[in-house]
Design a protein around this motif. Structure first.
Motif, PDB file in Angstrom:
ATOM      1  N   CYS B  23       0.807  -1.213   0.000  1.00  0.00           N
ATOM      2  CA  CYS B  23       0.000   0.000   0.000  1.00  0.00           C
ATOM      3  C   CYS B  23       0.845   1.271   0.000  1.00  0.00           C
ATOM      4  O   CYS B  23       0.395   2.312  -0.448  1.00  0.00           O
ATOM      5  CB  CYS B  23      -0.936   0.007   1.199  1.00  0.00           C
ATOM      6  SG  CYS B  23      -0.091   0.078   2.794  1.00  0.00           S
ATOM      7  N   GLY B  24       2.069   1.201   0.539  1.00  0.00           N
ATOM      8  CA  GLY B  24       2.940   2.363   0.497  1.00  0.00           C
ATOM      9  C   GLY B  24       2.832   3.310   1.684  1.00  0.00           C
ATOM     10  O   GLY B  24       3.509   4.338   1.720  1.00  0.00           O
ATOM     11  N   PHE B  25       2.007   2.976   2.675  1.00  0.00           N
ATOM     12  CA  PHE B  25       1.904   3.852   3.844  1.00  0.00           C
ATOM     13  C   PHE B  25       3.246   4.028   4.562  1.00  0.00           C
ATOM     14  O   PHE B  25       3.474   5.004   5.246  1.00  0.00           O
ATOM     15  CB  PHE B  25       0.883   3.297   4.850  1.00  0.00           C
ATOM     16  CG  PHE B  25      -0.523   3.688   4.539  1.00  0.00           C
ATOM     17  CD1 PHE B  25      -0.862   5.015   4.392  1.00  0.00           C
ATOM     18  CD2 PHE B  25      -1.510   2.724   4.385  1.00  0.00           C
ATOM     19  CE1 PHE B  25      -2.160   5.384   4.102  1.00  0.00           C
ATOM     20  CE2 PHE B  25      -2.813   3.082   4.089  1.00  0.00           C
ATOM     21  CZ  PHE B  25      -3.141   4.418   3.950  1.00  0.00           C
ATOM     22  N   LEU B  27       6.205   4.380   3.250  1.00  0.00           N
ATOM     23  CA  LEU B  27       7.276   5.092   2.548  1.00  0.00           C
ATOM     24  C   LEU B  27       7.739   6.331   3.302  1.00  0.00           C
ATOM     25  O   LEU B  27       8.920   6.515   3.577  1.00  0.00           O
ATOM     26  CB  LEU B  27       6.797   5.517   1.156  1.00  0.00           C
ATOM     27  CG  LEU B  27       6.524   4.392   0.163  1.00  0.00           C
ATOM     28  CD1 LEU B  27       5.895   4.961  -1.098  1.00  0.00           C
ATOM     29  CD2 LEU B  27       7.792   3.654  -0.164  1.00  0.00           C
ATOM     30  N   GLU B  28       6.787   7.180   3.649  1.00  0.00           N
ATOM     31  CA  GLU B  28       7.149   8.508   4.141  1.00  0.00           C
ATOM     32  C   GLU B  28       7.673   8.527   5.567  1.00  0.00           C
ATOM     33  O   GLU B  28       8.086   9.561   6.054  1.00  0.00           O
ATOM     34  CB  GLU B  28       5.954   9.454   3.979  1.00  0.00           C
ATOM     35  CG  GLU B  28       5.942  10.110   2.610  1.00  0.00           C
ATOM     36  CD  GLU B  28       7.259  10.805   2.277  1.00  0.00           C
ATOM     37  OE1 GLU B  28       7.647  11.706   3.026  1.00  0.00           O
ATOM     38  OE2 GLU B  28       7.877  10.443   1.265  1.00  0.00           O
ATOM     39  N   ARG B  44       8.666  -0.837   1.840  1.00  0.00           N
ATOM     40  CA  ARG B  44       7.923  -1.602   0.851  1.00  0.00           C
ATOM     41  C   ARG B  44       8.867  -2.258  -0.150  1.00  0.00           C
ATOM     42  O   ARG B  44       8.711  -3.421  -0.505  1.00  0.00           O
ATOM     43  CB  ARG B  44       6.955  -0.651   0.129  1.00  0.00           C
ATOM     44  CG  ARG B  44       6.184  -1.307  -0.979  1.00  0.00           C
ATOM     45  CD  ARG B  44       5.066  -0.415  -1.475  1.00  0.00           C
ATOM     46  NE  ARG B  44       5.508   0.558  -2.458  1.00  0.00           N
ATOM     47  CZ  ARG B  44       4.666   1.340  -3.156  1.00  0.00           C
ATOM     48  NH1 ARG B  44       3.369   1.266  -2.944  1.00  0.00           N
ATOM     49  NH2 ARG B  44       5.120   2.216  -4.028  1.00  0.00           N
ATOM     50  N   GLU B  78       7.090  -0.171  11.017  1.00  0.00           N
ATOM     51  CA  GLU B  78       6.171  -1.077  11.711  1.00  0.00           C
ATOM     52  C   GLU B  78       5.100  -0.309  12.473  1.00  0.00           C
ATOM     53  O   GLU B  78       3.984  -0.774  12.630  1.00  0.00           O
ATOM     54  CB  GLU B  78       6.947  -1.988  12.668  1.00  0.00           C
ATOM     55  CG  GLU B  78       7.845  -2.939  11.926  1.00  0.00           C
ATOM     56  CD  GLU B  78       8.523  -3.947  12.837  1.00  0.00           C
ATOM     57  OE1 GLU B  78       8.098  -4.097  13.997  1.00  0.00           O
ATOM     58  OE2 GLU B  78       9.482  -4.574  12.375  1.00  0.00           O
ATOM     59  N   THR B  79       5.467   0.884  12.948  1.00  0.00           N
ATOM     60  CA  THR B  79       4.484   1.676  13.685  1.00  0.00           C
ATOM     61  C   THR B  79       3.310   2.053  12.783  1.00  0.00           C
ATOM     62  O   THR B  79       2.172   2.034  13.215  1.00  0.00           O
ATOM     63  CB  THR B  79       5.144   2.945  14.255  1.00  0.00           C
ATOM     64  OG1 THR B  79       6.116   2.539  15.205  1.00  0.00           O
ATOM     65  CG2 THR B  79       4.140   3.850  14.941  1.00  0.00           C
ATOM     66  N   VAL B  80       3.579   2.394  11.522  1.00  0.00           N
ATOM     67  CA  VAL B  80       2.466   2.823  10.672  1.00  0.00           C
ATOM     68  C   VAL B  80       1.816   1.681   9.911  1.00  0.00           C
ATOM     69  O   VAL B  80       0.652   1.790   9.539  1.00  0.00           O
ATOM     70  CB  VAL B  80       2.865   3.882   9.618  1.00  0.00           C
ATOM     71  CG1 VAL B  80       3.323   5.143  10.277  1.00  0.00           C
ATOM     72  CG2 VAL B  80       3.893   3.347   8.661  1.00  0.00           C
ATOM     73  N   CYS B  81       2.533   0.617   9.642  1.00  0.00           N
ATOM     74  CA  CYS B  81       2.018  -0.404   8.718  1.00  0.00           C
ATOM     75  C   CYS B  81       0.685  -0.975   9.196  1.00  0.00           C
ATOM     76  O   CYS B  81       0.613  -1.624  10.230  1.00  0.00           O
ATOM     77  CB  CYS B  81       3.016  -1.534   8.561  1.00  0.00           C
ATOM     78  SG  CYS B  81       2.334  -2.882   7.560  1.00  0.00           S
ATOM     79  N   PRO B  82      -0.397  -0.732   8.442  1.00  0.00           N
ATOM     80  CA  PRO B  82      -1.692  -1.224   8.907  1.00  0.00           C
ATOM     81  C   PRO B  82      -1.783  -2.739   8.827  1.00  0.00           C
ATOM     82  O   PRO B  82      -2.608  -3.347   9.494  1.00  0.00           O
ATOM     83  CB  PRO B  82      -2.689  -0.565   7.945  1.00  0.00           C
ATOM     84  CG  PRO B  82      -1.913  -0.113   6.775  1.00  0.00           C
ATOM     85  CD  PRO B  82      -0.487   0.026   7.180  1.00  0.00           C
ATOM     86  N   SER B  83      -0.920  -3.313   8.016  1.00  0.00           N
ATOM     87  CA  SER B  83      -1.016  -4.746   7.805  1.00  0.00           C
ATOM     88  C   SER B  83      -0.165  -5.525   8.806  1.00  0.00           C
ATOM     89  O   SER B  83      -0.253  -6.754   8.880  1.00  0.00           O
ATOM     90  CB  SER B  83      -0.580  -5.042   6.370  1.00  0.00           C
ATOM     91  OG  SER B  83      -0.967  -6.319   6.011  1.00  0.00           O
ATOM     92  N   GLY B  84       0.659  -4.825   9.552  1.00  0.00           N
ATOM     93  CA  GLY B  84       1.439  -5.504  10.589  1.00  0.00           C
ATOM     94  C   GLY B  84       2.665  -6.238  10.071  1.00  0.00           C
ATOM     95  O   GLY B  84       3.072  -7.250  10.639  1.00  0.00           O
TER      96      GLY B  84
END
Ligand code: FAD
Ligand code: SF4
Ligand code: SF4
Lengths: 494, 435
Positions: B23-25, B27-28, B44, B78-84
């Motif tokens: 998803c790319g969340f 990246l930033e 990613r 890992e903090t942002v990744c919604p998929s874990g």
């Protein structure tokens, strides 16, 4: 020109080999964007830093007849930034400066690689913000938003990207630099900027973008409502709008989507047995917001809401929003792969269409979660599949197409905000006649005469229609037999 | 368990990389991607490359190995990744793979073996080095060396670090602290065993002393198991999982035997590694359970104080402070509010937040030595984010302390760099003066 000659010419334009990726194995990470069902390896990736560099690269590629395409953050969900023709990818992420903000006249000028959410963050101290807020806003670029005419939760009240971009500097597919639109007022003549916005990188590369920024509303209230039944939630949406309220946002999530996101870091704690959650936000003047909030809570109660709450703290509001915005990404918690569709329907058809989607899910054996901009009638069915099971990717794509057909049949469209890209290119035939498609191709040819710039996206090529149709019937037949034989043994059924 | 291509006995886990939905969340939030804009150097991208290598579609060559080693293992993704997606674990596994089949050059191998296999794992050798270093610092040799200009032979980043190396403590905390605290009266909040670490105990034993005083002050019984060794975090980060497992087993045995309710530490990297010991033994029938039990007892000092309840200092400490989130506290252990709450509990202390407090400072284990260029860029950004009106920068990890100190030194800035627990200790010490 052979590969190494091209590489050395590109390097010469950019002045450094740090800014050209060309070895086969370092191009792998650029095989696809947020849409992973189809992939293609680019020929090279270049990182320009100025409009002039973009123009020089495009001139070179145009001269040498080498296909190319622009890429932002690669969060696109329809494959717009995927290199199907061995393109040179022009990555704009290093053009990531906020060039200028004019608070008096409420305008900001950004480079195309500037991240959407960063704009709001950086102008927040002056009480300003940028309205279009795709769920991917923490990662996607404003250039990518322009190309996709991105939407977002707050577009119900504030409009999509095209309502917020007033001017742009563009490198045309031939390498010329053009300035479109006007910083203030309406540009004279044809609305070429309007044409560029949403053209999915097929008409040119935006290198400088002037956007409208807004003052933050005086007050904001966010409401979360849980419903036992989807129809009650849908009816609530219709009645809120019917009552003359235009909420800033009105979002819905179904049971499967809630389950997925509740497993992530963005855990809200949705009850396991509700069918739908609505997230509604109102903003404006303090008194109006208070009155509208009460009115919405009342409407929810008239529709057998299980529970309805108004956010008490910023932290709670932020969590509710993250939970909604991270829902696509959280699909990985429940499924190895997913495909998100992007159909639009008249709001009044919501209940009917959701029921049709449920039927498609049952008959295909693929689970489908729903997360969407309910206020706009913009659906996002998330089709869960497992690419490692033979033919399941194709099956998911077919299911996606079937859902879009339902949307078109009730008077809607095949994309609300994610673009056509490669994902929905064949579905264009369902929406447009051959003559209409030809007209669009003619427009493209004016800007993109050699068809080198992001070829094969958005509009299906003429002549291939018959071929494509034949191929797709063959695939469908094949799949139907496959689905019939595999049905029942499928562990992924609902 | 379903696993990827087996290049050696500990392959990259399929069930970890297959969770990524692209998803790319992430990246930033990735510091290396922010600096370079190259997707190969993004979470990613790295996951994609590791997956391709595991599946055999991409050779396990420098196109995979470089991004894997350029990763800071900061876990911001890992903090942002919604998929874990557990990017950190994947990276560590991939480094293990890489080490097992790339030939290191002679010098690299020598240094790797010397530090990661000989010195850090051996408390005896560490003690001898500690003594040598202390001799170097107190016996004028340091001044002679500095004056002689010999340090100019070192690369700049090492020279800056040499300049800010804290004085080696006279004695290591592990050897001077009594095995058990004598205080038993008023112990109401439980028994903790202090983890003293390797490098930490050479340069930062004062922080251990402060930790012990603060724990005692808050009615905890303290023990310091004498046979403990380095936690193995550096080995895990570097991919030397075999060595790390040997060290982990030793610590698990020693600490479980101590009978403490909690294993407490004040170094974020060690804390994260010890909370994840179970991952090292995911397919070990004997140690898996023991590792899980061990990990369930591990607490950072800030975390345990909040958990069992701490007393607000009765003194005032007039200081303006900003807080830097060490990656392995914020991202790996999700400890963000506890240290801030402790600081806010000190009367007189003003906490001013800095921008992107949780962006990596570039220290990242030994990253600042192996990747000086990227580490320097990140250090600059961190310094630029420090509010200029603060006197003190507090944090919960000694590695970051060294990195930020070196940066301040290089820019001629005079801010204090302290561990959170040191401020608390100071406030408690002032109490006595108040009374
Ligand atoms: C989890 C998730 C949630 C999402 N939610 C939303 C949502 O709520 N609303 C929504 O609208 N979209 C959403 N998207 C889709 C996507 O984020 C948007 O389409 C976004 O605008 C893409 O931006 P990008 O920078 O990633 O562009 P890319 O994916 O890199 O490119 C997208 C297209 O734009 C072209 N392009 C890129 N830069 C330029 C430029 N400077 N000039 C010309 N063409 C260019 C590319 O060629 C490509 O065709 C979501 C995506 C994800 C993964
Ligand atoms: S945020 Fe997670 S799922 Fe999304 S691309 Fe990054 S690692 Fe993959
Ligand atoms: S651990 Fe840090 S450096 Fe590595 S990929 Fe994740 S965010 Fe980037």
């Amino acid at each position: 020109m052979n590969h190494m000659q091209l590489v050395s010419k590109l390097t010469a334009v950019l002045g450094s080999n740090q800014r050209v990726l060309h070895k086969e194995n370092e191009l792998y990470a650029y095989e696809c964007d947020g849409y992973v069902a189809q992939r293609g390896r680019p020929r090279a990736v270049v990182f320009p830093e100025t409009t002039e560099e973009v123009a020089a690269i495009v001139q070179l590629l145009h001269r040498e007849k080498v296909p190319f395409l622009p890429r932002g953050a690669g969060t696109g969900l329809s494959g717009g930034a995927t290199a199907l023709n061995n393109e040179v990818v022009i990555s704009l992420v290093r053009m990531n400066q906020l060039l200028h903000v004019d608070y008096d006249n409420m305008r900001a000028v950004v480079q195309p690689g500037f991240i959407n959410l960063q704009l709001t963050k950086q102008i927040a101290k002056e009480n300003a913000y940028y309205a279009p807020d795709p769920s991917s806003q923490s990662a996607c670029t404003i250039g990518g938003n322009l190309a996709e005419n991105a939407g977002g939760s707050h577009c119900l009240k504030y409009g999509v990207t095209t309502n917020h971009i007033v001017a742009a500097k563009v490198v045309l597919p031939t390498g010329e630099i053009a300035e479109l639109g006007a910083t203030y007022g309406d540009a004279l003549g044809y609305d070429l900027l309007g044409l560029l916005i949403g053209s999915e990188g097929t008409l040119g590369i935006a290198t400088e973008i002037t956007v409208r920024i807004l003052r933050k509303p005086q007050a904001v209230k966010t409401i979360m409502a849980w419903f036992d039944r989807v129809d009650e939630a849908s009816d609530t949406v219709s009645q809120v709008i019917g009552a003359g309220i235009i909420p800033a946002a009105m979002e819905m999530m179904d049971q499967l989507a809630m389950q997925a996101v509740d497993k992530s870091n963005y855990h809200v704690g949705y009850p396991a047995d509700i069918e739908a959650a609505l997230l509604i936000e109102v903003d404006g003047l303090v008194e109006a917001v208070a009155a509208e909030t009460d009115q919405i809570v009342d409407i929810c109660k008239q529709h057998q809401v299980r529970a309805v709450r108004v956010a008490e703290t910023d932290a709670q509001r932020a969590l509710w929003w993250s939970s909604r915005k991270m829902a696509f990404g959280a699909m990985g918690r429940i499924s190895p792969n997913y495909l998100v569709q992007d159909g639009v329907i008249p709001r009044t058809k919501l209940t009917e269409v959701l029921a049709r989607i449920r039927e498609i899910s049952v008959s295909s054996g693929l689970r489908i979660a729903n997360v969407f901009h309910a206020g706009d009638g913009n659906l996002h069915p998330l089709i869960c599949y497992d690419a490692s099971i033979p033919f399941e990717t194709e099956k998911a794509m077919m299911v996606g197409s079937d859902i879009l057909k339902v949307c078109v049949d009730v008077g809607g469209s095949i994309t609300g905000e994610h673009g056509v890209g490669i994902e929905k290119i064949n579905d264009m035939h369902y929406l447009f006649t051959e003559a209409e498609l030809k007209a669009q191709i003619a427009v493209r040819a004016v800007f993109n005469p050699e068809d080198l710039c992001n070829s094969g996206k958005l509009i299906p090529k003429p002549g291939r229609c018959a071929e494509v149709k034949r191929a797709s019937t063959m695939i469908s037949q094949h799949l139907e037999t496959y689905i019939k034989t595999s049905h029942g043994s499928n562990s992924h059924s609902m | 368990m379903d696993q990827g291509l087996s290049l050696h006995s500990d392959p990259i886990s399929k069930d970890l990389y297959s969770v990524c939905v692209h998803c790319g969340f992430c990246l930033e939030v990735c510091p290396t991607y922010q600096q370079l804009g190259n997707e190969n150097e993004s979470p990613r991208g790295r996951v994609y490359l590791m997956k391709a290598a595991a599946e055999g579609t991409l050779p396990f060559d420098e196109s995979v190995i470089d991004p894997v080693f350029n990763c800071l293992d900061c876990r911001a993704c890992e903090t942002v990744c919604p998929s874990g997606v557990q990017v950190g674990t994947l990276i560590e596994e991939a480094r293990g793979q890489a080490l097992s089949h790339i030939k290191q050059s002679g010098l690299e191998k020598f240094l790797h073996d010397l530090f990661l296999r000989k010195i850090f794992p051996s408390p005896g050798r560490l003690q001898r080095i500690r003594k040598l270093l202390r001799f170097y610092q107190v016996s004028h040799v340091q001044q002679v060396v500095r004056r002689s200009g010999a340090l100019r032979l070192l690369p700049t980043h090492l020279r800056e670090m040499e300049a800010v190396l804290p004085s080696v403590s006279r004695a290591s905390a592990r050897s001077v602290l009594p095995k058990e605290s004598e205080q038993t009266k008023g112990v109401t909040k439980g028994r903790i065993a202090l983890f003293t670490g390797c490098v930490m105990d050479v340069f930062f034993s004062e922080i251990h002393m402060a930790t012990v005083r603060v724990a005692l002050r808050n009615h905890l019984h303290v023990s310091v198991p004498k046979d403990q060794i380095c936690c193995g975090a550096l080995q895990i980060h570097a991919g030397d999982r075999e060595q790390a497992r040997m060290m982990a087993k030793h610590n698990i045995d020693v600490f479980l035997q101590s009978g403490a309710d909690y294993i407490v530490l004040n170094a974020a990297g060690c804390g994260a590694a010890m909370k994840e010991y179970k991952e090292l033994f995911h397919d070990d029938p004997v140690y898996r359970e023991r590792a899980e039990l061990f990990s369930s007892k591990v607490r950072d000092i800030a975390e345990i104080l909040l958990e069992v309840g701490y007393e607000k200092p009765k003194s005032r400490l007039e200081r303006t402070v900003t807080y830097h989130d060490a990656c392995h506290l914020a991202h790996a252990q999700n400890i963000r509010s506890a240290p801030r709450e402790l600081l806010r509990a000190i009367d007189g202390l003003t906490l001013i937040e800095m921008n992107d407090a949780d962006r990596c400072c570039g220290s990242a284990g030994i990253y600042n030595i192996t990747h000086p260029e990227m580490a320097a860029q990140l250090r600059e950004r961190k310094l630029a984010d420090l509010p200029h009106n603060v006197e003190v920068v507090a944090m919960g990890n000694p590695g970051c302390m060294l990195q930020i100190k070196a940066g301040l030194y290089a820019q001629g800035l005079t801010m204090d760099v302290v561990h959170t627990v040191e401020l608390l200790d100071e406030a408690y010490r002032l109490e006595r003066e108040v009374q």
